[in-house]
Design a protein around this motif. Structure first.
Motif, PDB file in Angstrom:
ATOM      1  N   CYS A   1      26.783  48.094  45.465  1.00 53.33           N
ATOM      2  CA  CYS A   1      28.047  48.733  45.813  1.00 53.33           C
ATOM      3  C   CYS A   1      28.650  49.396  44.571  1.00 53.33           C
ATOM      4  O   CYS A   1      28.176  49.198  43.461  1.00 53.33           O
ATOM      5  CB  CYS A   1      29.029  47.709  46.389  1.00 53.33           C
ATOM      6  N   ARG A   2      29.676  50.189  44.788  1.00 54.19           N
ATOM      7  CA  ARG A   2      30.363  50.818  43.673  1.00 54.19           C
ATOM      8  C   ARG A   2      31.022  49.751  42.804  1.00 54.19           C
ATOM      9  O   ARG A   2      31.502  48.745  43.307  1.00 54.19           O
ATOM     10  CB  ARG A   2      31.442  51.789  44.171  1.00 54.19           C
ATOM     11  N   SER A   3      31.071  49.991  41.525  1.00 55.90           N
ATOM     12  CA  SER A   3      31.665  49.016  40.612  1.00 55.90           C
ATOM     13  C   SER A   3      33.133  48.785  40.949  1.00 55.90           C
ATOM     14  O   SER A   3      33.919  49.723  41.064  1.00 55.90           O
ATOM     15  CB  SER A   3      31.537  49.517  39.170  1.00 55.90           C
ATOM     16  N   GLY A   4      33.493  47.522  41.154  1.00 53.34           N
ATOM     17  CA  GLY A   4      34.877  47.179  41.434  1.00 53.34           C
ATOM     18  C   GLY A   4      35.321  47.408  42.860  1.00 53.34           C
ATOM     19  O   GLY A   4      36.480  47.145  43.199  1.00 53.34           O
ATOM     20  N   PHE A   5      34.432  47.891  43.741  1.00 58.71           N
ATOM     21  CA  PHE A   5      34.820  48.142  45.143  1.00 58.71           C
ATOM     22  C   PHE A   5      33.708  47.664  46.062  1.00 58.71           C
ATOM     23  O   PHE A   5      32.542  48.015  45.885  1.00 58.71           O
ATOM     24  CB  PHE A   5      35.074  49.632  45.378  1.00 58.71           C
ATOM     25  N   PHE A   6      34.084  46.878  47.064  1.00 60.44           N
ATOM     26  CA  PHE A   6      33.093  46.337  47.994  1.00 60.44           C
ATOM     27  C   PHE A   6      33.146  47.069  49.339  1.00 60.44           C
ATOM     28  O   PHE A   6      32.330  47.935  49.618  1.00 60.44           O
ATOM     29  CB  PHE A   6      33.323  44.832  48.175  1.00 60.44           C
ATOM     30  N   LEU A   7      34.118  46.736  50.170  1.00 58.02           N
ATOM     31  CA  LEU A   7      34.281  47.370  51.481  1.00 58.02           C
ATOM     32  C   LEU A   7      35.771  47.586  51.728  1.00 58.02           C
ATOM     33  O   LEU A   7      36.604  46.825  51.231  1.00 58.02           O
ATOM     34  CB  LEU A   7      33.685  46.488  52.594  1.00 58.02           C
ATOM     35  N   PRO A   8      36.149  48.600  52.524  1.00 55.35           N
ATOM     36  CA  PRO A   8      37.575  48.860  52.779  1.00 55.35           C
ATOM     37  C   PRO A   8      38.210  47.744  53.601  1.00 55.35           C
ATOM     38  O   PRO A   8      37.756  47.411  54.696  1.00 55.35           O
ATOM     39  CB  PRO A   8      37.563  50.187  53.551  1.00 55.35           C
ATOM     40  N   VAL A   9      39.299  47.161  53.092  1.00 56.00           N
ATOM     41  CA  VAL A   9      39.889  46.004  53.741  1.00 56.00           C
ATOM     42  C   VAL A   9      40.536  46.360  55.078  1.00 56.00           C
ATOM     43  O   VAL A   9      40.572  45.535  55.997  1.00 56.00           O
ATOM     44  CB  VAL A   9      40.926  45.317  52.820  1.00 56.00           C
ATOM     45  N   LYS A  10      41.041  47.575  55.225  1.00 52.88           N
ATOM     46  CA  LYS A  10      41.666  47.948  56.498  1.00 52.88           C
ATOM     47  C   LYS A  10      40.629  47.996  57.611  1.00 52.88           C
ATOM     48  O   LYS A  10      40.890  47.562  58.741  1.00 52.88           O
ATOM     49  CB  LYS A  10      42.373  49.297  56.362  1.00 52.88           C
ATOM     50  N   VAL A  11      39.446  48.500  57.311  1.00 55.78           N
ATOM     51  CA  VAL A  11      38.365  48.530  58.296  1.00 55.78           C
ATOM     52  C   VAL A  11      37.921  47.106  58.624  1.00 55.78           C
ATOM     53  O   VAL A  11      37.705  46.756  59.792  1.00 55.78           O
ATOM     54  CB  VAL A  11      37.179  49.361  57.766  1.00 55.78           C
ATOM     55  N   LEU A  12      37.798  46.267  57.596  1.00 56.39           N
ATOM     56  CA  LEU A  12      37.435  44.865  57.815  1.00 56.39           C
ATOM     57  C   LEU A  12      38.478  44.170  58.688  1.00 56.39           C
ATOM     58  O   LEU A  12      38.136  43.428  59.613  1.00 56.39           O
ATOM     59  CB  LEU A  12      37.320  44.139  56.477  1.00 56.39           C
TER      60      LEU A  12
END
Length: 348
Positions: free
Chosen positions: A149-160
C-alpha cells in the motif's frame, strides 16, 4: 467462576511454593495464579508468550491499526447476546477489510489480519469494538506478486465505515429472523420484527466509527503494540487509586476532552464497580483473538513463507531477539534474586 478465580488468585487457596535463598536462607512464599483470562494479575506473561509465538509471522512491511466500533443502540443488544453479536462484529469487520482491499480501485490485493475484541471503555462501561492489526499490503489475485500500500495510507475509512455498517446490519437482521437474538427488560419489545426494523432504521443513516492509523515503529513494534491489546482486561491494578467497603476509586481517561489532561478519578459504589467488571466477562469458549485472510490459522505458515520470497527480503531472527523481559504481575512467578542478599533462590 470468574469472581472466584480473581478472589483466590495468588492466595493460599490455590497452593504455591516456598523458595529459599542459597546464601542467607531467606524464605519467600509464592502462591499460584488462577490463570483466568479475565484476571488482571494473570495477563502479563500470557501477553508475552503470545507475542513470542507470533514473531515468526512478522513481515518486513508497514503495519496498520484499524478499529471498528458498534453504536450504542447495537451495544445494548450485544449486552444480552454476547456470543452472537460479538461473533458478527468479528465477521463483519474482517469481511469489510477483505472486500475493500481486494477491490482494484483501492489496493487490489488479498490481505491478512489479526483482530482482538474489547468490550469496555476507559470507565468500564459497555463499549464493544475490535482492534485489527493489518500488514500494509497483500497478495495479487494470481498469488504471484506482493502489492504494497501507499506509505502511511491503508484504505479509506469512510468506505470501510459504510460497508461495515451494511454488512453488520444485514447480519443482525439475519440473526433476528432466525431467532438467535434474545431481548429483556426495556428491550423486550424488539422481539417484534417491525419494532426491531424501526429501531435499526436510524442506524442505516448515521456514520459508524471506523478508525485507522499506522502504529509507530517497525513490525516488531506493531506486534508489541498489539500484544498490549490481546490480553488486556477491563481494568488493570495500576489504575486503582483506593478501595474500601463502600467505594472503589480508579483513574480513567475522558476522551471528550480534546486537549490537556484527560485523566480523571472516578469513584463508584463497590457493587457498581463489580457489576461493570462482570459486564465484560466473555461467553465460555468464545475466542477474543482471531485471524483472517492470509493470516488465517490453516494457511498462515505457508502464506508467510511465500510472501517473504515475493518481497525478496528474508526476516532476520536476531532482529527480534532483544525483547523486553516479561512484564506485569506474573513476574512474581519467576524466581527472582533474594531480596536480602541478591543470591539465587531455590524452590524447597
Amino acid at each position: 467462576q470468574v469472581m472466584s478465580a480473581v478472589e483466590t488468585c495468588r492466595t493460599a487457596v490455590l497452593g504455591g511454593h516456598v523458595a529459599a535463598c542459597t546464601k542467607c536462607d531467606h524464605q519467600h512464599i509464592a502462591y499460584n495464579s488462577c490463570r483466568n483470562r479475565h484476571c488482571p494479575k494473570c495477563q502479563g506473561s500470557a501477553a508475552q508468550d503470545w507475542m513470542q509465538a507470533r514473531m515468526e509471522d512478522l513481515l518486513p512491511v508497514e503495519y496498520f491499526h484499524v478499529v471498528f466500533t458498534l453504536p450504542a443502540p447495537i451495544a445494548d443488544i450485544a449486552y444480552h447476546n454476547k456470543a452472537a453479536v460479538y461473533g458478527l462484529l468479528f465477521k463483519a469487520s474482517a469481511q469489510t477489510l477483505l472486500t475493500i482491499a481486494v477491490d482494484p480501485k483501492h489496493l487490489g490485493a488479498r490481505i491478512g489480519m489479526t483482530s482482538v475484541l474489547h468490550t469496555w471503555g476507559s470507565a468500564m462501561t459497555h463499549h464493544p469494538h475490535v482492534h485489527v492489526i493489518v500488514p500494509g499490503g497483500g497478495l495479487s489475485a494470481d498469488g504471484t506478486r506482493w502489492i504494497g500500500c501507499r506509505s502511511g495510507f491503508f484504505l479509506p475509512v469512510k468506505v470501510l465505515s459504510r460497508l461495515f455498517r451494511r454488512l453488520f446490519l444485514e447480519g443482525l437482521a439475519r440473526l433476528h429472523k432466525t431467532g438467535k437474538l434474545k431481548f429483556f427488560s426495556n428491550l423486550s419489545g424488539l422481539a417484534d420484527p417491525d419494532t426491531f426494523a424501526t429501531h435499526l432504521a436510524p442506524l442505516r443513516r448515521t456514520e459508524w466509527v471506523v478508525y485507522a492509523k499506522p502504529p509507530f515503529g517497525g513490525p516488531e513494534a506493531a506486534l508489541a503494540y498489539l500484544s498490549r491489546y490481546t490480553h488486556r482486561v477491563a481494568i488493570s491494578n495500576r489504575r486503582l487509586v483506593s478501595v474500601d467497603a463502600d467505594t472503589v476509586a480508579f483513574r480513567w481517561k475522558d476522551y471528550r476532552i480534546k486537549r490537556g489532561n484527560r485523566m480523571k478519578v472516578m469513584r463508584l459504589p463497590t457493587d457498581e464497580f463489580v457489576r461493570r467488571f462482570l459486564t465484560h466477562v466473555l461467553p465460555s469458549g468464545f475466542h477474543r483473538i482471531r485471524h483472517a485472510g492470509f493470516l488465517a490459522n490453516g494457511i498462515r505458515r505457508d502464506r508467510i513463507a511465500m510472501i517473504r520470497c515475493l518481497i525478496d527480503r528474508a526476516q532476520e531472527p536476531d532482529q527480534m531477539a532483544e525483547e523486553e523481559a516479561p512484564t506485569g504481575a506474573d513476574e512474581e512467578d519467576q524466581l527472582q534474586p533474594c531480596p536480602k542478599c541478591g543470591g539465587p533462590m531455590r524452590i524447597i
